[in-house]
Design a protein around this motif. Structure first.
Motif, PDB file in Angstrom:
ATOM      1  N   LYS A  49     -52.404  -2.472 -27.241  1.00  0.00           N
ATOM      2  CA  LYS A  49     -53.487  -3.211 -27.893  1.00  0.00           C
ATOM      3  C   LYS A  49     -54.845  -2.567 -27.652  1.00  0.00           C
ATOM      4  N   LYS A  50     -54.997  -1.945 -26.496  1.00  0.00           N
ATOM      5  CA  LYS A  50     -56.306  -1.405 -26.119  1.00  0.00           C
ATOM      6  C   LYS A  50     -56.514   0.037 -26.538  1.00  0.00           C
ATOM      7  N   ARG A  62     -62.979  -7.414 -28.811  1.00  0.00           N
ATOM      8  CA  ARG A  62     -63.726  -8.557 -28.278  1.00  0.00           C
ATOM      9  C   ARG A  62     -62.825  -9.724 -27.915  1.00  0.00           C
ATOM     10  N   THR A  63     -61.605  -9.737 -28.463  1.00  0.00           N
ATOM     11  CA  THR A  63     -60.705 -10.864 -28.218  1.00  0.00           C
ATOM     12  C   THR A  63     -59.546 -10.501 -27.289  1.00  0.00           C
ATOM     13  N   LEU A  64     -59.506  -9.286 -26.788  1.00  0.00           N
ATOM     14  CA  LEU A  64     -58.409  -8.874 -25.918  1.00  0.00           C
ATOM     15  C   LEU A  64     -58.451  -9.657 -24.607  1.00  0.00           C
ATOM     16  N   ASN A  65     -57.289 -10.126 -24.207  1.00  0.00           N
ATOM     17  CA  ASN A  65     -57.191 -10.936 -22.989  1.00  0.00           C
ATOM     18  C   ASN A  65     -55.905 -10.554 -22.261  1.00  0.00           C
TER      19      ASN A  65
END
Length: 206
Positions: A49-50, A62-65
């Protein structure tokens, strides 16, 4: 050590029937390896994802958790193991809970072997090569499902048809557990709000 962490997981993906048989009857699978495979799966998803190339990465930075990524791997894993154990206990399955955990954990191996290198390779891919990326990701997912199917069938000593039925029922039970869990959490929240409001009311009156 090499046998536990490298040789046996590779054996599982290429010789699943023999490997899951050894896991059940020869005690080949180790929980420490399962924990490592779960950790590597979480790491692979977070890195994908990153750091995946922009042509294949639709995640908003900005929404990665990372906490949510951890939960979305561990929670389904635990739900699957608990639900499958619950169903197979009623359906004459021979698999123990730890055997289900091990079979499920080792089935994650293709995800790790494909996701990690493809995340790096995707950063150098041209637009015409995107299909190759998605093809390998799909193969890894299908490979995982195939290994999980064989693992469940072997540890419980089921037929193909009974394994399919069991997996379907397991998914249904997972949904029921999630529903009941959400219901309990909602009730706890309502009880907490009620007690808190009563407490505040008492403070205002004194």
């Amino acid at each position: 050590m090499k046998q536990d962490f490298i040789n046996f997981p590779l054996q599982v993906i290429f010789k699943p029937f023999d490997s899951f048989w050894d896991l059940k009857y020869e005690n080949k699978g180790k929980l420490k390896v399962v924990y490592t495979l779960i950790f590597l799966t979480i790491l692979a998803i977070i890195l994908q994802k990153k750091y995946a190339g922009f042509l294949v990465n639709y995640s908003d930075p900005r929404t990665l958790n990372s906490i949510m990524d951890i939960v979305t791997v561990i929670l389904p894993f635990l739900l699957w193991c608990v639900a499958n154990w619950s169903i197979t206990t009623l359906m004459g399955g021979e698999g123990k809970f730890l055997e289900i955990v091990k079979a499920t954990g080792y089935s994650l191996t293709p995800i790790i072997l494909v996701y990690l290198p493809m995340t790096f390779i995707s950063r150098f891919m041209a637009e015409e090569e995107i299909a190759f990326y998605y093809l390998l990701i799909s193969i890894a997912s299908l490979w995982f499902i195939w290994l999980l199917f064989i693992g469940i069938m072997t540890v419980h000593q089921y037929t193909v048809l009974k394994t399919i039925i069991t997996i379907g029922l397991t998914i249904i039970v997972m949904g029921i557990i999630v529903f009941l869990g959400a219901l309990v959490l909602s009730m706890v929240q309502q009880i907490y709000d009620f007690i808190y409001n009563v407490y505040r009311e008492m403070l205002f009156r004194t």
